[in-house]
Every structure is written in structure tokens, then in C-alpha cells.
Design a protein around this motif. Sequence first.
Motif, mmCIF file in Angstrom:
data_model
loop_
_atom_site.group_PDB
_atom_site.id
_atom_site.type_symbol
_atom_site.label_atom_id
_atom_site.label_comp_id
_atom_site.label_asym_id
_atom_site.label_seq_id
_atom_site.Cartn_x
_atom_site.Cartn_y
_atom_site.Cartn_z
ATOM 1 N N LYS A 13 0.368 -1.314 0.011
ATOM 2 C CA LYS A 13 0.078 -0.541 -0.106
ATOM 3 C C LYS A 13 0.892 1.068 0.050
ATOM 4 O O LYS A 13 0.302 2.163 0.052
ATOM 5 C CB LYS A 13 -0.948 -0.134 1.077
ATOM 6 C CG LYS A 13 -1.656 -0.836 1.246
ATOM 7 C CD LYS A 13 -2.960 -1.612 2.704
ATOM 8 C CE LYS A 13 -3.730 -2.735 3.122
ATOM 9 N NZ LYS A 13 -4.294 -2.945 3.695
ATOM 10 N N HIS A 14 2.225 0.713 0.206
ATOM 11 C CA HIS A 14 2.698 2.286 -0.082
ATOM 12 C C HIS A 14 3.736 2.335 -1.730
ATOM 13 O O HIS A 14 3.468 2.070 -2.401
ATOM 14 C CB HIS A 14 3.847 2.375 0.728
ATOM 15 C CG HIS A 14 3.247 2.083 2.527
ATOM 16 N ND1 HIS A 14 2.540 1.524 3.510
ATOM 17 C CD2 HIS A 14 3.567 3.887 3.297
ATOM 18 C CE1 HIS A 14 2.480 2.120 4.333
ATOM 19 N NE2 HIS A 14 2.441 3.320 3.932
ATOM 20 N N HIS A 15 4.927 3.063 -1.254
ATOM 21 C CA HIS A 15 5.805 3.090 -2.198
ATOM 22 C C HIS A 15 6.498 1.831 -2.949
ATOM 23 O O HIS A 15 7.038 1.900 -4.148
ATOM 24 C CB HIS A 15 6.689 4.845 -2.509
ATOM 25 C CG HIS A 15 6.077 5.653 -2.378
ATOM 26 N ND1 HIS A 15 6.277 6.620 -2.203
ATOM 27 C CD2 HIS A 15 4.370 5.484 -2.663
ATOM 28 C CE1 HIS A 15 5.849 8.218 -2.186
ATOM 29 N NE2 HIS A 15 4.021 7.641 -2.786
ATOM 30 N N ALA A 16 6.542 1.320 -2.158
ATOM 31 C CA ALA A 16 7.353 -0.003 -2.359
ATOM 32 C C ALA A 16 7.228 -0.618 -3.680
ATOM 33 O O ALA A 16 6.112 -0.876 -3.828
ATOM 34 C CB ALA A 16 7.626 -0.953 -1.103
ATOM 35 N N THR A 17 8.312 -1.257 -4.348
ATOM 36 C CA THR A 17 7.748 -1.996 -5.669
ATOM 37 C C THR A 17 8.223 -3.853 -5.196
ATOM 38 O O THR A 17 9.464 -3.807 -4.650
ATOM 39 C CB THR A 17 8.950 -1.461 -6.364
ATOM 40 O OG1 THR A 17 8.741 -0.420 -7.138
ATOM 41 C CG2 THR A 17 8.646 -2.859 -7.832
ATOM 42 N N LEU A 18 7.431 -4.246 -5.387
ATOM 43 C CA LEU A 18 7.761 -5.787 -5.075
ATOM 44 C C LEU A 18 7.983 -6.162 -6.191
ATOM 45 O O LEU A 18 7.327 -6.595 -7.279
ATOM 46 C CB LEU A 18 6.523 -6.774 -5.127
ATOM 47 C CG LEU A 18 6.260 -7.886 -4.785
ATOM 48 C CD1 LEU A 18 7.805 -8.523 -3.425
ATOM 49 C CD2 LEU A 18 4.748 -8.681 -4.724
ATOM 50 N N HIS A 19 9.393 -7.058 -6.203
ATOM 51 C CA HIS A 19 9.704 -7.928 -7.786
ATOM 52 C C HIS A 19 9.875 -9.561 -7.872
ATOM 53 O O HIS A 19 9.634 -9.737 -8.598
ATOM 54 C CB HIS A 19 11.607 -7.123 -7.479
ATOM 55 C CG HIS A 19 12.084 -6.001 -7.357
ATOM 56 N ND1 HIS A 19 12.072 -5.426 -8.736
ATOM 57 C CD2 HIS A 19 12.154 -4.846 -6.362
ATOM 58 C CE1 HIS A 19 12.554 -4.148 -7.748
ATOM 59 N NE2 HIS A 19 12.063 -3.853 -7.053
ATOM 60 N N ASP A 20 9.814 -10.160 -6.198
ATOM 61 C CA ASP A 20 9.738 -11.621 -6.635
ATOM 62 C C ASP A 20 8.718 -11.864 -5.096
ATOM 63 O O ASP A 20 9.002 -11.141 -4.161
ATOM 64 C CB ASP A 20 11.005 -12.443 -6.542
ATOM 65 C CG ASP A 20 10.375 -13.642 -7.017
ATOM 66 O OD1 ASP A 20 9.295 -14.391 -7.288
ATOM 67 O OD2 ASP A 20 11.431 -14.082 -8.115
ATOM 68 N N THR A 21 7.901 -12.693 -5.080
ATOM 69 C CA THR A 21 7.571 -13.810 -3.705
ATOM 70 C C THR A 21 7.132 -14.896 -4.151
ATOM 71 O O THR A 21 7.346 -15.077 -4.806
ATOM 72 C CB THR A 21 6.910 -13.078 -3.238
ATOM 73 O OG1 THR A 21 5.977 -13.387 -1.702
ATOM 74 C CG2 THR A 21 5.688 -12.706 -4.022
ATOM 75 N N VAL A 22 7.657 -15.379 -3.091
ATOM 76 C CA VAL A 22 7.046 -16.833 -2.882
ATOM 77 C C VAL A 22 6.788 -17.923 -1.322
ATOM 78 O O VAL A 22 7.536 -17.194 -0.364
ATOM 79 C CB VAL A 22 8.501 -18.078 -3.346
ATOM 80 C CG1 VAL A 22 9.632 -17.458 -2.347
ATOM 81 C CG2 VAL A 22 7.983 -19.338 -3.732
ATOM 82 N N HIS A 23 6.112 -18.529 -1.555
ATOM 83 C CA HIS A 23 4.942 -18.734 -0.293
ATOM 84 C C HIS A 23 5.943 -20.003 -0.564
ATOM 85 O O HIS A 23 5.471 -20.967 -1.590
ATOM 86 C CB HIS A 23 3.484 -19.037 -0.088
ATOM 87 C CG HIS A 23 3.378 -17.727 0.459
ATOM 88 N ND1 HIS A 23 2.845 -17.052 1.421
ATOM 89 C CD2 HIS A 23 2.922 -16.448 -1.133
ATOM 90 C CE1 HIS A 23 2.437 -15.933 0.506
ATOM 91 N NE2 HIS A 23 2.080 -15.491 -0.091
#
Length: 294
Positions: A13-23
Motif C-alpha cells: 500500500k506504499h511506494h515499495a515495488t515488489l520484484h518477487d515473492t514465494v510462499h
Amino acid sequence: MPRRYQSFETLTKHHATLHDTVHLGSGIQLAAWSNKNDCVTQEDPDHHTLSLYIADGYECYHKTRSGWQNGGGPDRFCLMPKHNVSSWDVRGDLSFVHMYFTDDHLRNVIEQTWDRSPANILVDEHVFSEDQQITQLYRHFLLSCQWQENSNQLMLSTATNLLVTHLARSYTHLQWALPTVRGGLSPSVLNRVKEYIHGHLGSSLQLSELADIAGLSEYHFARMFKQSMGVAPHQYVMNARLIRAESLLRNTQLDITTIALDCGFSSPSHFSNRYKSLRGIAPSSLRQNSLRKF
């Protein structure tokens, strides 16, 4: 459905950019972020967060009782316990990786590793700290592979288990010495594990799966397997996948895409890159060389 972590949701919800994620199968989530010119407050999360700065971060400030203080930079880590309110002012570039995990997961790792159940678990807050073991685990394992690649899930789950075990030992009030592991797996258990591995090379294997088959904690299983086989579980599995692929390349007319999927790789490009990096030759070249012999 994968668990939703409050700290992760806050950053989206902020300016952060998500580049990758994994569960991962254990419930842990990894997330790679970058941020700049942003103020973020994490309000009373119900989970723990381990953050490692990958690049920059010199102009990242943390709110303390005496005001805003910085001290970030590559390989600095922050450990933010559950129910901990923290505010951050990111004034310059920052690239970082988060690992989210619950108190239940931490307790489970502790109970399985030490065969003891603490009355409570108090995680220490650390901001802009340094720990060579955390850095090595992040950079050698978590940042050296593609998270979405099925064949890397065993390595990722192994590395995150090592990280959580290290945090439990070094950054809680427990300060328990790691148990000594002597001897390898019994022949019957080792055969059972190897049979499962070779029967599921096309699947996304997790360390917890193999440890359950052996009836051991992930910590003990990984060390006993290495004592028995001379290599870590993820190294053994990767080699088994490549051996199967070699057999299929030499002895069948299956296309490389089919072979890649059959051996647990998400795509032919992932398979080709990994095969060439470990064997020094492209799969297509191996097939061509095999055809010339006939």
C-alpha cells in the motif's frame, strides 16, 4: 491458501515495488522489494520479519525514542518481532529481502530441533545489525536462484529452515546450543527417502516432506542425510534430476520441454541453464552427441 502477512500487505500500500515473492510449504514467505522516498509504519504485526539490505539503504531511517537514526547499508539486517511497532523513512534507494514467519512456525522449529518446548519465546529486535551467517544464507541460497522455479524449492526451504534455526539460537532469550548430530540415516530410512525422491523428481519437493518421511526434524534430517550421502538433500535431488534428464535425452525422442517438466523444472530454459551450469554442456548438445554415436 497461503497465509497473508501484515507487513507484506502494508508495503503493497506504499511506494515499495515488489520484484518477487514465494510462499514455501512451511508457511514462510519470501519477498524481494525496492523502495525510495517513502514513510512506512508497521503497526503491531502478528508475525516476525527478518529483513536483509541487498543494495543501498544508507538513507533509510528508523524512528527511535531519541529521534530518527540511520545505519543501513548492504548486508545489514533488521529483525522485527511480532507486535512490534516500527516506523521507517526511506529517503534514498533501498533494495531488500523480507522473510516472514509466525510465532507458531518458530516454536515448531525450536521443538523439533531441540526436542524441548519453551514456555514462551521472546524475539529480540535488531535494527541495522550485521551477522555473517545471515548474510551468507541470504546471498548464497536465497539470492542465487529463481524463486518461482520448482527445482529450487528444496534449496529455498532448506535455507529458510537454517535461518529460522539461527534466529532461534542467536536472537531469542533461549540461547540454546545447537544439538550435536552424530551418524547418518539408517539404511532403511535412507532407502525410503531416496525411493520417495526418485518417485517425485517431477514435483516441487520441500525439506519438510523428506524430513517427515524420515521421522526427523528438518535440522536433524538435513545433517544426517549429508553424513550418509556426502551431499546436502537439495544437491542430491538436483543431481538425480539431471541424471534422469540425461537418460531421457540419450534414450528417448522426447522433446526438451517434456524432459524438463518430467524432471521437475518449470521450463526448458530453466532446465537448460541449470544443466549447462552444472554439466558444462547444453542439453541439446548432449542429445546431438548421443545421436552421432548411432
